[in-house]
Design a protein around this motif. Sequence first.
Motif, short mmCIF file in Angstrom:
data_model
loop_
_atom_site.label_atom_id
_atom_site.label_comp_id
_atom_site.label_asym_id
_atom_site.label_seq_id
_atom_site.Cartn_x
_atom_site.Cartn_y
_atom_site.Cartn_z
N ARG A 192 -7.30 -7.02 14.22
CA ARG A 192 -8.21 -5.99 14.70
C ARG A 192 -7.74 -5.54 16.07
O ARG A 192 -7.20 -6.30 16.85
N THR A 193 -7.95 -4.27 16.35
CA THR A 193 -7.57 -3.72 17.65
C THR A 193 -8.79 -3.27 18.45
O THR A 193 -8.64 -2.84 19.58
N GLU A 222 -7.14 -15.71 12.73
CA GLU A 222 -7.72 -14.37 12.69
C GLU A 222 -6.80 -13.37 12.01
O GLU A 222 -6.94 -12.16 12.19
N ALA A 223 -5.85 -13.87 11.22
CA ALA A 223 -4.91 -12.98 10.53
C ALA A 223 -4.74 -13.41 9.07
O ALA A 223 -3.62 -13.71 8.64
N PRO A 224 -5.81 -13.42 8.27
CA PRO A 224 -5.69 -13.89 6.88
C PRO A 224 -4.80 -12.99 6.01
O PRO A 224 -4.08 -13.49 5.14
N TRP A 225 -4.84 -11.68 6.25
CA TRP A 225 -4.01 -10.78 5.44
C TRP A 225 -2.53 -11.02 5.71
O TRP A 225 -1.69 -10.84 4.81
N ASP A 270 6.46 -2.99 1.24
CA ASP A 270 7.36 -2.72 2.36
C ASP A 270 6.68 -2.98 3.70
O ASP A 270 7.28 -3.55 4.61
N ASN A 271 5.41 -2.61 3.81
CA ASN A 271 4.68 -2.83 5.06
C ASN A 271 3.19 -2.69 4.79
O ASN A 271 2.77 -2.20 3.73
N PHE A 272 2.39 -3.13 5.75
CA PHE A 272 0.94 -2.99 5.63
C PHE A 272 0.34 -2.79 7.01
O PHE A 272 0.90 -3.23 8.02
N TYR A 273 -0.81 -2.12 7.03
CA TYR A 273 -1.44 -1.74 8.29
C TYR A 273 -2.94 -2.02 8.23
O TYR A 273 -3.53 -2.07 7.15
N PHE A 274 -3.54 -2.18 9.42
CA PHE A 274 -4.97 -2.48 9.53
C PHE A 274 -5.68 -1.39 10.31
O PHE A 274 -5.06 -0.65 11.09
N ASP A 275 -7.00 -1.32 10.10
CA ASP A 275 -7.79 -0.43 10.94
C ASP A 275 -8.22 -1.18 12.19
O ASP A 275 -7.88 -2.35 12.39
N ARG A 311 -3.98 0.22 4.68
CA ARG A 311 -3.09 0.83 3.71
C ARG A 311 -1.86 -0.06 3.49
O ARG A 311 -1.47 -0.83 4.38
N LEU A 312 -1.30 0.07 2.31
CA LEU A 312 -0.08 -0.62 1.94
C LEU A 312 1.01 0.42 1.72
O LEU A 312 0.76 1.48 1.15
N VAL A 313 2.20 0.11 2.15
CA VAL A 313 3.36 0.99 1.92
C VAL A 313 4.26 0.29 0.92
O VAL A 313 4.74 -0.83 1.16
#
Length: 245
Positions: free
Chosen positions: A29-30, A139-142, A180-185, A192-194
């Motif tokens: 989380r940011t 705090e980073a389960p994904w 290839d990559n993944f991102y969080f809100d 999203r997943l790439v």
Amino acid sequence: MNVALPALIVFLVLLPGFIFRIRFKRVERTSLDFSPFGRIAAGAVMSAAVAHVAWLTLSYLLFGQRFDPLVLMQLLSSAPASQIEAARAVADDFDWIAAYFVTLLFASFVVPMLLRVAITRYRLDRAASPLRAMLRFHEAPWYYLLTGADFGEDDAPDFVIVAAIVEVGKEAVLYTGVLDNFYFDSEGQLDRLVLQNVARRALANDKDAGGVVDDASRFYQVDGDSFVLRYSEMITLNVQYVHLG
């Protein structure tokens, strides 16, 4: 001044601990960190204490500089006379004190990053590691799910394949491809997943009247170099770890 100076000194002494904590954590989380303040403060104080002990030891071994606790106590005092006396002592060794805090703050920024790299490289945070209680990024389960970081070094997956069901025009469609990559809100939710080498098929084509249809006739490739799947649009998500060796 007699109130502001002790607060400034406490802030300066504890600042390396807070920097270390922020740089060391792997979080998804940011947005604003709502962790209990007591836990944040305790971790920062412990980190600052270890950092100061290490830096004071190095200062003594390398340069012969000794820490005078009386000066610190006088700076934290509310008595103006004690603060003035301590300020003179600080002025006499200002070059060393300035170098001490500048290098300590720099180390507090860099060292956690190096530790994270080492922990990830040697997989010291995986679920089976004896050090997981101290080194696991809770705090980073994904991160653990989508990278296969819980595997040992010899069993690490060569790549990860994901399959997700998405509703397109009121029809369930299965997309599958190499992650290839993944991102969080900002709240730490998967955003999203790439994917690469993506194929898709409608779930309605799973079976025909004669039984299961072969994969070649069910799937077709999706043109493009990178395919983006939004997590909010997924109905299910399947993760497969692939080992080539």
